[in-house]
Design an enzyme around this catalytic site. Sequence first.
Site, PDB file in Angstrom:
ATOM      1  N   MET A 149      -4.057   0.065   4.587  1.00  0.00           N
ATOM      2  CA  MET A 149      -2.662   0.257   4.168  1.00  0.00           C
ATOM      3  C   MET A 149      -2.308  -0.780   3.114  1.00  0.00           C
ATOM      4  SD  MET A 149       0.824   0.017   6.446  1.00  0.00           S
ATOM      5  CE  MET A 149       0.850  -1.772   6.632  1.00  0.00           C
ATOM      6  N   ASP A 157       1.126  -0.818  -0.056  1.00  0.00           N
ATOM      7  CA  ASP A 157       2.583  -0.829  -0.248  1.00  0.00           C
ATOM      8  C   ASP A 157       3.379   0.120   0.659  1.00  0.00           C
ATOM      9  OD1 ASP A 157       1.264  -1.879  -2.422  1.00  0.00           O
ATOM     10  OD2 ASP A 157       2.221  -0.605  -3.900  1.00  0.00           O
ATOM     11  N   GLN A 161       1.055   3.396   1.230  1.00  0.00           N
ATOM     12  CA  GLN A 161      -0.238   3.574   0.569  1.00  0.00           C
ATOM     13  C   GLN A 161      -1.324   3.478   1.637  1.00  0.00           C
ATOM     14  OE1 GLN A 161      -0.947   3.616  -3.399  1.00  0.00           O
ATOM     15  NE2 GLN A 161       0.623   4.917  -2.479  1.00  0.00           N
ATOM     16  N   ASP A 174       4.804   3.291 -10.255  1.00  0.00           N
ATOM     17  CA  ASP A 174       5.657   2.877  -9.142  1.00  0.00           C
ATOM     18  C   ASP A 174       7.149   3.194  -9.358  1.00  0.00           C
ATOM     19  OD1 ASP A 174       3.198   1.930  -8.322  1.00  0.00           O
ATOM     20  OD2 ASP A 174       3.644  -0.178  -8.764  1.00  0.00           O
ATOM     21  N   GLU A 185       4.534  -4.658 -10.938  1.00  0.00           N
ATOM     22  CA  GLU A 185       4.355  -3.473 -10.091  1.00  0.00           C
ATOM     23  C   GLU A 185       5.584  -3.313  -9.198  1.00  0.00           C
ATOM     24  OE1 GLU A 185      -0.393  -3.167  -9.391  1.00  0.00           O
ATOM     25  OE2 GLU A 185       0.568  -4.670  -8.148  1.00  0.00           O
ATOM     26  N   TRP A 194      -2.491  -9.034  -2.658  1.00  0.00           N
ATOM     27  CA  TRP A 194      -3.434  -8.172  -3.391  1.00  0.00           C
ATOM     28  C   TRP A 194      -4.492  -8.983  -4.127  1.00  0.00           C
ATOM     29  CZ3 TRP A 194      -6.149  -4.469  -3.018  1.00  0.00           C
ATOM     30  CH2 TRP A 194      -5.847  -3.141  -3.274  1.00  0.00           C
TER      31      TRP A 194
HETATM   32  C1  FRU Z   1       0.782  -2.450  -5.668  1.00  0.00           C
HETATM   33  C2  FRU Z   1      -0.032  -1.309  -6.253  1.00  0.00           C
HETATM   34  C3  FRU Z   1       0.855  -0.371  -7.023  1.00  0.00           C
HETATM   35  C4  FRU Z   1       0.091   0.909  -6.975  1.00  0.00           C
HETATM   36  C5  FRU Z   1      -0.542   0.862  -5.614  1.00  0.00           C
HETATM   37  C6  FRU Z   1      -1.905   1.483  -5.539  1.00  0.00           C
HETATM   38  O1  FRU Z   1       0.172  -3.033  -4.561  1.00  0.00           O
HETATM   39  O2  FRU Z   1      -1.068  -1.828  -7.062  1.00  0.00           O
HETATM   40  O3  FRU Z   1       1.148  -0.805  -8.330  1.00  0.00           O
HETATM   41  O4  FRU Z   1       0.909   2.028  -7.134  1.00  0.00           O
HETATM   42  O5  FRU Z   1      -0.616  -0.496  -5.245  1.00  0.00           O
HETATM   43  O6  FRU Z   1      -2.351   1.572  -4.223  1.00  0.00           O
END
Ligand code: FRU
Length: 525
Positions: A52, A54, A70, A187, A238, A324
């Site tokens: 998992m 975002d 995500q 995003d 992001e 990240w």
């Molecule tokens: C942020 C990100 C977003 C992207 C997603 C991909 O953590 O990099 O910019 O949409 O994760 O999983």
Amino acid sequence: MMQNRVITLFLAGVFLAAAGCTATRPSGQGAAGYYREQHRPQYHFTPESGWMNDPNGLVYYKGEYHLFYQHYPASTVWGPMHWGHAVSTDLVHWEHLPIALYPDSLGYIFSGSVVIDENNTSGFAPPGSGEKALVAVFTYHNMEYERAGRRDRESQGIAYSLDRGRTWTKYAGNPVLPNKGDVDFRDPKVSWHEPSKRWIMPLAVGDYLEIFVSPDLKKWEYASTFGKNEGAHGGVWECPDLFPLRTLEGAEKWILIQNMGRGAVNGGSGTQYFVGSFDGRTFKNDNPPEKVLWLDYGADNYAGVTYFNAPDNRRILIGWMSNWFDYAQSTPTSTWRSSMTIPRDLWLQYTPEGYRVFQKPTPELASLVKNSRRIGGKTIGETGWKMGVPVLHELDLHFDMKTCSATAYGYKLKNSRGEQVVITVDVRQKTVTIDRSGSGKTSFSAEFPKKHSAPVSFTDVFRMRAYADASSLEVFLADGAACMSETFFPNEDFSEIEFFAEGGSVSLTPMSSVNELKSVWNKQK
Ligand code: FRU
């Protein structure tokens, strides 16, 4: 079982010597049962299994808080992105639902938002049906284009649901916002701007922001660019969010949240924000361009965004509790990877430096308290003071600064192996520092053991609220003026707190308490 033992200690108010503590959870192995693996958070949201990142599509609709996220169900590292899905009626207890959006021929489903199309601007709700469409606006990331080196790999798509988010239909006209050549173009965080009667979409483009507007969620028009020369630019921008926020007295400012992939205050990924105004097309920053404001000074709060349509004008934020850039894919968990933060309520407050975003743990978390013990009236001197604590707890500490003679004070969250997380208030420097270098498993990243600090200011009473779960700590400082969110992976649960003071003493006012919190996942209890 281990939880019972800790509770007994807690109720008895036993003060433990460090050596007296024993393991509270089998180390190096998962205890049997649902959500009982080692390091598994007990009141934070985690996926049942798999990867998992975002939070996506945070929307409150018909009594339910939706949390999409995500998700890569087939592995504990990042991969083809889906939108996982869960709902909650109280932001605390979550029900897992089937995956909402699957990757398709246009690409992986990257981060985005969900809105309620109140006036059926999209026409997705059948006329006369009385139904409202939930519309998801997300980024398509086309891996074939990426492999081919094409710059236009990211575009925006939409999907709708007519059954309270249970099933989704992707729009046949996708993408609704094609790419004009920006490698990072993603995003979308959509909301309705009533004065201009338009949908607004802040979108992260490289290391700045573009805003698009639309009458119907299908046709998008470029409106403005913000941030090329404002704020921090240590990495790609992001997951933006743009919303009005009020003080308790009713003054309003627009807040732009802007997550940044690396180079944040903690060294890795982090979240900055801007305070300003917005006219429906353009955001204007109130502060000098070089001024950087951080939403969290810890290492583990990234990609946080807020709920659309939260009740009572609340502005509720959830972030992804990882980093990240530094180590997200290598944290030592087993069947799942990573957690969300606790939900936080944001508000605006005027300070000597201007308007700032304050945050507090969402009040619904109070329903988790199962035992509360006052620990006020204690004076912490150079000999320190220890107590046993439940693994899951909230510490609500009120330090009396009027009588404080210590130059630094704080506490260590410990286990019997001598592993610890240390929280230090430096009275002279006016900082709070979290040191997790000795917290257990740290070798998966050279960055993980580094210390992080937040600036604070003191009034007569310095309040620190700390939420501890099996593998995380979220500390709210000075009544929400600053926040620090950090993960840790001890080989045995933390079960003891040792307060310390240096160069003098500090007292806890009678308001101080330690609250044991319940697990929301462990169905056996
Ligand atoms: C942020 C990100 C977003 C992207 C997603 C991909 O953590 O990099 O910019 O949409 O994760 O999983």
